[in-house]
Design an enzyme around this catalytic site. Structure first.
Site, mmCIF file in Angstrom:
data_model
loop_
_atom_site.group_PDB
_atom_site.id
_atom_site.type_symbol
_atom_site.label_atom_id
_atom_site.label_comp_id
_atom_site.label_asym_id
_atom_site.label_seq_id
_atom_site.Cartn_x
_atom_site.Cartn_y
_atom_site.Cartn_z
ATOM 1 C CB SER A 1 -9.600 -0.637 4.317
ATOM 2 O OG SER A 1 -8.348 -0.316 4.355
ATOM 3 C CB THR B 1 -0.713 -0.155 1.267
ATOM 4 O OG1 THR B 1 -1.651 -1.187 1.251
ATOM 5 C CG2 THR B 1 -1.592 1.015 1.439
HETATM 6 O O1 DON Z 1 -6.953 -2.080 3.025
HETATM 7 C C1 DON Z 1 -6.259 -2.611 3.919
HETATM 8 O O2 DON Z 1 -6.265 -2.708 5.149
HETATM 9 C C2 DON Z 1 -5.184 -3.634 2.909
HETATM 10 N N1 DON Z 1 -5.694 -3.852 1.654
HETATM 11 C C3 DON Z 1 -3.872 -2.825 3.101
HETATM 12 C C4 DON Z 1 -2.789 -3.610 2.367
HETATM 13 C C5 DON Z 1 -1.415 -3.210 2.708
HETATM 14 O O3 DON Z 1 -1.302 -2.154 3.441
HETATM 15 C C6 DON Z 1 -0.237 -3.982 2.232
HETATM 16 N N2 DON Z 1 0.996 -3.077 2.577
HETATM 17 N N3 DON Z 1 2.019 -3.143 2.892
#
Ligand code: DON
Length: 577
Positions: free
Chosen positions: A460, A389
């Protein structure tokens, strides 16, 4: 606009194909009297902090050309789709907080992916009724209907000042002419090699014709992605959700057996929601409401922690980390039961954000002791009825702020590239709870509130935040990290609001994480062995070896901007002017 084009094209000549180091500050930086070991980037006119330097510089060029924070954020977001494809995207979704200085108002924009209409509760269960992680994470069905393009177009039209065509030009040129592969990108592709090579289109884009990876410094072009971005520049939202790009998504779905339809794409909706707001010792924290769980739980944990004199305990002392970890456990337990898409599930927001509820949780915390997670359940304190992310933060000279976190979920999402369109599909459907109690990729569990339903948005952990002081935006921050985003952002807020650190110190300070289940307290390397020993004596099952988050933060204090990009992941840069 002519002036803008000249500035931008000379900038693009300068960064492409050789993206060099950030331009030297031309202004005299103010003297900051600080004995801190970490110093922020300082500027007077505006600032962008993101996970990738070229994208940060593009945002700053937009600011210099007279654009506002929203124009710069959208340009940075589209640029990251080219330069940071493991997380920057047009095939994913996210959340954006926009603070408009003129109206003294923060808008929370939800452009999270939506489940296709054919999605249903048991879609990822195998014949034995167990969750099939491959289907949930690495199949065409793992993709939610992408929200990023709709979200960016929405905010630009409503709150920006520039045309979509203009803010997209830098990203289009980067995709067309190519970028020099950064060390961070080369590393991330190697880490995902197996997954990406399962899909011929992804193999074609991320590897050379002989299957070798691009090495740092080599020129890498993405002509298909350039075409998709041009379609968006020309036709706006319809350039993605209808026409050739949409047809390419549907063709990929059909080829590999995914459920997304043209109605799903055309029906994607951006939602503006009332922001979640909390107060910590008089400082206002404004953040994202559900379907983010992060906002509610950051405020909930701040409410719990407000009842202690944290500063007197000493930053990252065992006594302080004990309180943090206990607050985290109660919050994540509640997350598992009460949080989901508010359009489908009645999230008891008011109650979760209630200071009295926080105080009941506080009364259950025994300082000096780790309460085993098995003794903690959702709503225990009588509630009356948490890879890849990426985050970026922008502040402009007009006082506007953007705090944006967006994602494909896991690094490179599902690994599936839309054939001929040059972008990856997310695997956000794994953020739903596919089966009550069965952990997702981040070990998070859930139930009814976050069960899969047609048209619903998966819960999320993404937590964009704007912290206010004396009614003015003080800091914009956020992080990647799956379930750890919430606790990373909490610690950033505490480092500023409770410990008065400068933004660079606050970023560098070692972090911890606990998410109730599994009952494990993760300590970053910077937490010393003596502290670890004290925490073990309190009863914590301590785990080492994880690096937590990658914050991208900008702060405004008096008349200067201060920014810091986390050094935990390579390639990030804060750029100001
Ligand atoms: O929305 C969420 O909580 C997850 N899809 C976030 C994924 C994520 O942060 C991966 N990263 N390092």
């Amino acid at each position: 606009m002519q002036l803008f084009r000249i500035i931008l094209s000379s900038f693009l000549m300068a960064v492409m194909p050789f993206a060099g180091p950030a331009a030297a500050q031309t202004q005299t930086p103010p003297i900051i009297e600080s004995d801190a070991r970490f110093q922020p980037v300082i500027a007077e006119n505006g600032m962008v902090a993101s996970q990738e330097e070229v994208a940060s510089r593009i945002g700053v060029e937009i600011l210099k050309a007279g654009g506002n924070a929203v124009d710069a954020a959208v340009a940075t977001g589209f640029a990251l789709a080219v330069t940071l494809p493991r997380a920057g995207n047009i095939g994913g979704g996210g959340f954006m907080l926009v603070y408009l200085a003129a109206e003294d108002r923060t808008i929370a924009v939800d452009y999270r992916e939506m489940a296709p209409m054919a999605a249903h509760r048991d879609m990822f269960l195998d014949a034995a009724g167990n969750v099939d992680p491959r289907q949930a994470r690495f199949s065409p069905a793992s993709a939610g209907v992408p929200g990023t393009v709709a979200g960016f177009v929405h905010v630009l039209e409503k709150y920006g000042t520039m045309s979509l065509h203009d803010v997209l030009q830098p990203a289009i040129k980067l995709a067309e002419r190519g970028v020099n592969v950064s060390y961070g990108h080369a590393q991330s592709v190697l880490a995902a090699e197996q997954r990406l090579k399962q899909w011929p289109e992804s193999a074609k884009i991320y590897f050379k014709p002989d299957g070798a990876p691009y090495r740092a410094g080599e020129l890498w072009r993405q002509p298909d992605l350039a075409k998709s971005l041009k379609a968006i520049a020309e036709r706006g939202r319809d350039g993605f959700y209808k026409g050739k790009v949409a047809d390419a998504i549907l063709a990929t779905m059909q080829k590999y057996g995914g459920p997304m339809t043209s109605e799903d794409l055309a029906g994607y909706k951006v939602v503006e929601r009332p922001a979640v707001s909390g107060a910590f010792h008089g400082q206002r924290v404004v953040t994202m409401p559900p379907p983010s769980s992060g906002g509610i739980h950051v405020v909930q944990m701040l409410n719990i922690l407000e009842g202690y004199d944290l500063k007197s305990l000493g930053h990252n002392s065992a006594a302080y980390l004990n309180l943090l970890a206990e607050a985290m456990k109660y919050a994540y337990a509640d997350r598992s039961r009460y949080l989901g898409d508010p359009d489908f599930f009645d999230v008891p927001m008011k109650k979760l954000l209630d200071k009295a509820y926080a105080s009941r949780i506080r009364s259950k915390i025994t300082p000096g002791r780790a309460r085993p997670s098995t003794e903690i359940a959702p709503g225990m304190a009588q509630l009356a009825e948490g890879p890849n992310t990426t985050h970026f933060s922008v502040m402009d000279r007009f006082g506007n702020v953007v705090s944006n976190t967006y994602t494909l979920n896991l690094s490179f999402g599902s690994g599936i590239t839309v054939e001929g369109a040059g972008f990856l599909l997310n695997n956000e459907m794994d953020d739903f709870s596919s089966k009550p109690g069965a952990p997702n990729a981040f070990g998070l569990i859930g139930g009814e509130a976050n069960a899969i339903e047609a048209g619903k948005r998966p819960l999320s952990s993404m937590t964009p935040v704007i912290l206010f002081k004396d009614g003015k935006p003080l800091m914009a921050t956020g992080s990647p990290g799956g379930s750890t985003i919430i606790t990373v952002v909490l610690q950033m807020v505490l480092n500023i609001a409770a410990f008065d650190m400068n933004i660079a110190e606050a970023t560098a300070a070692p972090r911890i994480h606990h998410q109730w289940l599994p009952d494990a307290l993760f300590l970053e390397p910077g937490i010393g062995a003596d502290t670890e020993r004290l925490l073990i004596e309190m009863g914590y099952p301590v785990q080492r070896g994880r690096i937590l988050g990658s914050t991208q933060s900008v702060m405004h204090l008096e008349s200067y901007f201060y920014g810091a990009s986390d050094t935990r992941r390579p390639g990030a840069a804060t750029v100001g002017y």
